[in-house]
Design an enzyme around this catalytic site. Structure first.
Site, PDB file in Angstrom:
ATOM      1  N   PRO A   1      -1.289  -3.206  -8.874  1.00  0.00           N
ATOM      2  CA  PRO A   1      -2.605  -2.601  -9.116  1.00  0.00           C
ATOM      3  C   PRO A   1      -2.893  -1.565  -8.041  1.00  0.00           C
ATOM      4  CG  PRO A   1      -2.846  -4.808  -8.155  1.00  0.00           C
ATOM      5  CD  PRO A   1      -1.389  -4.591  -8.394  1.00  0.00           C
TER       6      PRO A   1
ATOM      7  N   GLN B   1      -6.835  -6.766 -13.080  1.00  0.00           N
ATOM      8  CA  GLN B   1      -7.158  -7.258 -11.743  1.00  0.00           C
ATOM      9  C   GLN B   1      -8.661  -7.168 -11.502  1.00  0.00           C
ATOM     10  OE1 GLN B   1      -6.597  -5.378  -7.818  1.00  0.00           O
ATOM     11  NE2 GLN B   1      -5.348  -7.163  -7.319  1.00  0.00           N
TER      12      GLN B   1
ATOM     13  N   CYS C   1      -7.108  -6.475  -0.745  1.00  0.00           N
ATOM     14  CA  CYS C   1      -7.461  -5.083  -0.514  1.00  0.00           C
ATOM     15  C   CYS C   1      -8.340  -4.955   0.734  1.00  0.00           C
ATOM     16  CB  CYS C   1      -8.222  -4.598  -1.745  1.00  0.00           C
ATOM     17  SG  CYS C   1      -8.245  -2.846  -1.881  1.00  0.00           S
TER      18      CYS C   1
ATOM     19  N   LYS D   1      -3.477 -12.245  -6.091  1.00  0.00           N
ATOM     20  CA  LYS D   1      -2.661 -11.350  -5.258  1.00  0.00           C
ATOM     21  C   LYS D   1      -3.250 -11.378  -3.864  1.00  0.00           C
ATOM     22  CE  LYS D   1      -1.003  -6.543  -4.875  1.00  0.00           C
ATOM     23  NZ  LYS D   1      -1.915  -5.805  -3.992  1.00  0.00           N
TER      24      LYS D   1
ATOM     25  N   ASN E   1       5.599  -8.505  -2.815  1.00  0.00           N
ATOM     26  CA  ASN E   1       5.173  -7.104  -2.858  1.00  0.00           C
ATOM     27  C   ASN E   1       5.136  -6.550  -1.441  1.00  0.00           C
ATOM     28  OD1 ASN E   1       2.061  -5.609  -2.586  1.00  0.00           O
ATOM     29  ND2 ASN E   1       3.623  -4.629  -3.830  1.00  0.00           N
ATOM     30  N   GLY E   2       5.323  -5.232  -1.350  1.00  0.00           N
ATOM     31  CA  GLY E   2       5.171  -4.545  -0.079  1.00  0.00           C
ATOM     32  C   GLY E   2       6.445  -3.847   0.374  1.00  0.00           C
ATOM     33  N   GLY E   3       6.414  -2.516   0.372  1.00  0.00           N
ATOM     34  CA  GLY E   3       7.503  -1.743   0.968  1.00  0.00           C
ATOM     35  C   GLY E   3       8.801  -1.728   0.179  1.00  0.00           C
TER      36      GLY E   3
ATOM     37  N   GLY F   1       4.550  -0.840  -5.771  1.00  0.00           N
ATOM     38  CA  GLY F   1       3.346  -0.021  -5.858  1.00  0.00           C
ATOM     39  C   GLY F   1       3.689   1.451  -5.752  1.00  0.00           C
ATOM     40  N   ARG F   2       3.708   1.945  -4.525  1.00  0.00           N
ATOM     41  CA  ARG F   2       3.865   3.380  -4.326  1.00  0.00           C
ATOM     42  C   ARG F   2       5.176   3.925  -4.880  1.00  0.00           C
ATOM     43  NH1 ARG F   2       2.408   2.631   1.819  1.00  0.00           N
ATOM     44  NH2 ARG F   2       3.459   0.694   1.252  1.00  0.00           N
TER      45      ARG F   2
HETATM   46  C1  LIG Z   1      -3.605   4.206  -3.898  1.00  0.00           C
HETATM   47  C2  LIG Z   1      -3.523   2.708  -3.755  1.00  0.00           C
HETATM   48  C3  LIG Z   1      -4.506   1.916  -4.320  1.00  0.00           C
HETATM   49  C4  LIG Z   1      -4.431   0.515  -4.226  1.00  0.00           C
HETATM   50  N1  LIG Z   1      -5.357  -0.248  -4.885  1.00  0.00           N
HETATM   51  C5  LIG Z   1      -5.187  -1.600  -4.949  1.00  0.00           C
HETATM   52  C6  LIG Z   1      -5.982  -2.412  -5.811  1.00  0.00           C
HETATM   53  O1  LIG Z   1      -6.829  -1.938  -6.569  1.00  0.00           O
HETATM   54  N2  LIG Z   1      -5.782  -3.756  -5.791  1.00  0.00           N
HETATM   55  C7  LIG Z   1      -4.815  -4.335  -5.004  1.00  0.00           C
HETATM   56  O2  LIG Z   1      -4.656  -5.557  -5.034  1.00  0.00           O
HETATM   57  N3  LIG Z   1      -4.035  -3.591  -4.204  1.00  0.00           N
HETATM   58  C8  LIG Z   1      -4.175  -2.244  -4.181  1.00  0.00           C
HETATM   59  N4  LIG Z   1      -3.303  -1.475  -3.449  1.00  0.00           N
HETATM   60  C9  LIG Z   1      -2.182  -2.145  -2.762  1.00  0.00           C
HETATM   61  C10 LIG Z   1      -0.951  -2.215  -3.680  1.00  0.00           C
HETATM   62  O3  LIG Z   1      -1.201  -3.012  -4.818  1.00  0.00           O
HETATM   63  C11 LIG Z   1       0.261  -2.794  -2.912  1.00  0.00           C
HETATM   64  O4  LIG Z   1      -0.069  -4.118  -2.526  1.00  0.00           O
HETATM   65  C12 LIG Z   1       0.615  -1.982  -1.685  1.00  0.00           C
HETATM   66  O5  LIG Z   1       0.653  -0.590  -1.985  1.00  0.00           O
HETATM   67  C13 LIG Z   1       1.965  -2.407  -1.119  1.00  0.00           C
HETATM   68  O6  LIG Z   1       2.991  -2.230  -2.063  1.00  0.00           O
HETATM   69  P1  LIG Z   1       3.990  -0.956  -2.008  1.00  0.00           P
HETATM   70  O7  LIG Z   1       4.535  -0.904  -0.604  1.00  0.00           O
HETATM   71  O8  LIG Z   1       5.031  -1.243  -3.042  1.00  0.00           O
HETATM   72  O9  LIG Z   1       3.170   0.260  -2.318  1.00  0.00           O
HETATM   73  C14 LIG Z   1      -3.363  -0.092  -3.513  1.00  0.00           C
HETATM   74  C15 LIG Z   1      -2.380   0.723  -2.951  1.00  0.00           C
HETATM   75  C16 LIG Z   1      -2.434   2.108  -3.078  1.00  0.00           C
HETATM   76  C17 LIG Z   1      -1.327   2.956  -2.494  1.00  0.00           C
END
Ligand SMILES: Cc1cc2nc3c(=O)[nH]c(=O)nc-3n(C[C@H](O)[C@H](O)[C@H](O)COP(=O)(O)O)c2cc1C
Length: 337
Positions: free
Chosen positions: A17, A70, A100, A139, A211-213, A233-234
């Site tokens: 999300p 979510q 968050c 989450k 999740n993460g990185g 995510g990203r």
């Molecule tokens: C632009 C952006 C918005 C995000 N919004 C949410 C969100 O609405 N809810 C949530 O649980 N995490 C949110 N996150 C966190 C991501 O879900 C994820 O946990 C975090 O980016 C780490 O994963 P990654 O390293 O694969 O990006 C957001 C992240 C980004 C970059």
């Protein structure tokens, strides 16, 4: 979905999300690239569903399934009210945001600061379970601020599992509630994947996703030796083409060569419908900008999508022009990188 996954050993690959990013247009795009990846909405605050424009907040295209909603909130009564409203939309999962760190979220006492009050999270989960036909998941982070993750994470998990949570997705990084921006907090402090693996050892019968990185499908696959699901995510947003291999690598689908012309045609048709309903090309095109980064012609592709798509009266033909600028010949190497 989760009990089935545990029973059969089938893993789940999810796109995280992300506020402002994983809106319905983004999810539609991702669904055209992977049939099976589990897609999450942006966080939607329970109060907004109760008092705000419900259909705009909750509406999505039937093609998006499987899709998880979510929710953000910390009041069990409001969360269950929001869920009753959302029920008719038929989401495949309801997820509670306990991760968050943004100020806006902290002031509403939800998101990552809920790691500090696991009993509140448990009450929320119990209330959500009481009204939801779909699985209810959480989450969370491994901890916040000066919490000791080895204590905080199992404490939260014990409570929410007792309350009936069907799965837990863990962002393997502490949330810093003060002194770091949410953006900084996505890189600092360091990730701790091992603690997530240890949670799976402790709860072998519970679905645990990490999740993460995670940047590549190879990394995702390596995590799946230890846990049941991976969430990107990203990397999934900024390089959505990596989703093209998800069905083959994680869901046993036959390997097929990506048909980018078919993707172009489906996105053009979708955009045409969106514009006919009063929307703008830009709402859809902004999620497509990063799609072919690294391929010859991708700069021109980006330029066309980010400038021409903003012009008054811009229509689906801008998508066709952008795709025409890309040379897909070297695509295989880059997408699997
Ligand atoms: C632009 C952006 C918005 C995000 N919004 C949410 C969100 O609405 N809810 C949530 O649980 N995490 C949110 N996150 C966190 C991501 O879900 C994820 O946990 C975090 O980016 C780490 O994963 P990654 O390293 O694969 O990006 C957001 C992240 C980004 C970059």
């Amino acid at each position: 979905m989760y009990s089935e996954a545990l029973k059969t050993g089938r893993k789940i690959f999810a796109v995280a999300p992300m506020i402002d990013w994983t809106d319905r247009h983004c999810r539609y795009l991702h669904r055209q690239i992977s049939r099976h990846a589990l897609l999450y909405t942006e966080m939607v605050v329970a109060d907004a569903i109760i008092h705000g424009p419900r259909d705009r907040l909750l509406g999505y295209d039937a093609a998006e399934h499987p899709v998880a909603l979510q929710l953000g909130g910390s009041d069990p009564a409001k969360l269950s009210q929001a869920l009753r409203i959302a029920e008719a939309h038929g989401y495949d999962e309801i997820n509670l945001n306990v991760g968050c760190p943004s100020d806006r979220v902290q002031s509403g006492t939800f998101g990552a600061c809920l790691m500090l009050t696991p009993e509140t999270v448990a009450s929320c989960v119990a209330a959500m379970k009481a009204v939801s036909k779909a699985p209810v998941t959480v989450k969370c982070r491994i901890g916040v601020d000066d919490q000791e993750p080895e204590e905080a994470l199992p404490e939260l998990m014990t409570r929410v599992l007792d309350a009936g949570a069907d799965a837990i997705w863990i962002h393997a990084r502490k949330a810093w509630l003060k002194g770091l921006s949410p953006k900084e907090n996505r890189e600092i402090p360091p990730l701790d994947y091992e603690i997530v693996y240890r949670m799976k050892q402790r709860w072998p019968d519970v679905f645990i996703g990490i999740n993460g990185g995670i940047q590549t499908l190879d990394q995702a696959e390596a995590h799946l030796a230890h846990v049941d699901g991976v969430m990107l995510g990203r990397a999934a947003y900024q390089n959505a083409a990596i989703l093209a291999d998800v069905d083959h690598r994680f869901y046993g689908a036959q390997a097929v060569e990506s048909d980018w012309n078919a993707l172009r045609d489906r996105m053009m048709a979708y955009t045409e419908r969106h514009i006919a309903e009063g929307g703008r090309l830009q709402h859809v095109a902004r999620h497509m900008v990063g799609l072919f980064s690294g391929l010859p012609g991708s700069r021109r592709y980006r330029q066309i999508l980010s400038t021409d798509a903003n012009k008054p009266g811009a229509g689906p033909e801008v998508i066709a022009a952008a795709f025409a600028a890309v040379d897909f010949a070297g695509e295989g190497e880059r997408v699997s990188a």
